[in-house]
Design a protein around this motif. Structure first.
Motif, short mmCIF file in Angstrom:
data_model
loop_
_atom_site.label_atom_id
_atom_site.label_comp_id
_atom_site.label_asym_id
_atom_site.label_seq_id
_atom_site.Cartn_x
_atom_site.Cartn_y
_atom_site.Cartn_z
N CYS A 25 -0.05 9.75 -1.89
CA CYS A 25 -1.09 10.23 -0.99
C CYS A 25 -1.54 11.60 -1.51
O CYS A 25 -1.06 12.06 -2.54
N ASP A 37 1.67 -1.03 0.43
CA ASP A 37 0.75 -2.07 0.91
C ASP A 37 1.33 -2.89 2.05
O ASP A 37 0.63 -3.22 3.00
N GLY A 42 -0.94 0.61 3.82
CA GLY A 42 -1.91 1.47 3.16
C GLY A 42 -2.08 2.85 3.74
O GLY A 42 -2.98 3.59 3.35
N GLN A 43 -1.17 3.26 4.64
CA GLN A 43 -1.30 4.57 5.28
C GLN A 43 0.02 5.34 5.18
O GLN A 43 1.07 4.83 5.57
N CYS A 44 -0.03 6.55 4.68
CA CYS A 44 1.16 7.37 4.50
C CYS A 44 1.79 7.69 5.86
O CYS A 44 1.11 8.20 6.75
N GLY A 49 -2.56 9.82 5.55
CA GLY A 49 -3.58 9.62 4.52
C GLY A 49 -3.45 8.28 3.82
O GLY A 49 -2.48 7.54 4.00
N GLU A 50 -4.44 8.00 2.99
CA GLU A 50 -4.44 6.75 2.23
C GLU A 50 -3.70 6.93 0.91
O GLU A 50 -3.45 8.06 0.49
N SER A 52 -3.27 6.16 -3.29
CA SER A 52 -3.95 5.89 -4.57
C SER A 52 -2.86 5.63 -5.60
O SER A 52 -1.73 6.08 -5.45
#
Length: 84
Positions: A25, A37, A42-44, A49-50, A52
């Protein structure tokens, strides 16, 4: 410069500097792709946050700028962030 943390904070899977499975993140919280996933959707869980894909540091640069060896693991396990 990224720390390149060595493990998934959720399941403790090893994530070496060359791993293409490492997800981060904006605060560099580090998780494997399966946990990011699947479990975390998909969220910390730390900042909301998202994720990558973590970039891979070229091997030639690792000698000069080594990856972190400090392992971080969530003692309470990982839970997805609840929607507001």
């Amino acid at each position: 410069m990224l720390e390149l943390r060595p493990n998934c904070e959720c399941c403790d899977k090893d994530l070496p500097p060359e791993s293409r499975e490492a997800m981060i993140c904006t605060f560099e919280c580090t998780f494997c792709a399966d946990c990011a996933d699947g479990v975390l959707q998909g969220q910390c869980p730390n900042c909301g946050g998202e994720f990558s894909c973590r970039p891979v540091r070229p091997a030639a640069m690792l000698a000069r700028y080594p990856a972190s060896t400090k392992r971080i693991l969530k003692a309470q396990g990982c839970m997805p962030v609840k929607a507001a």
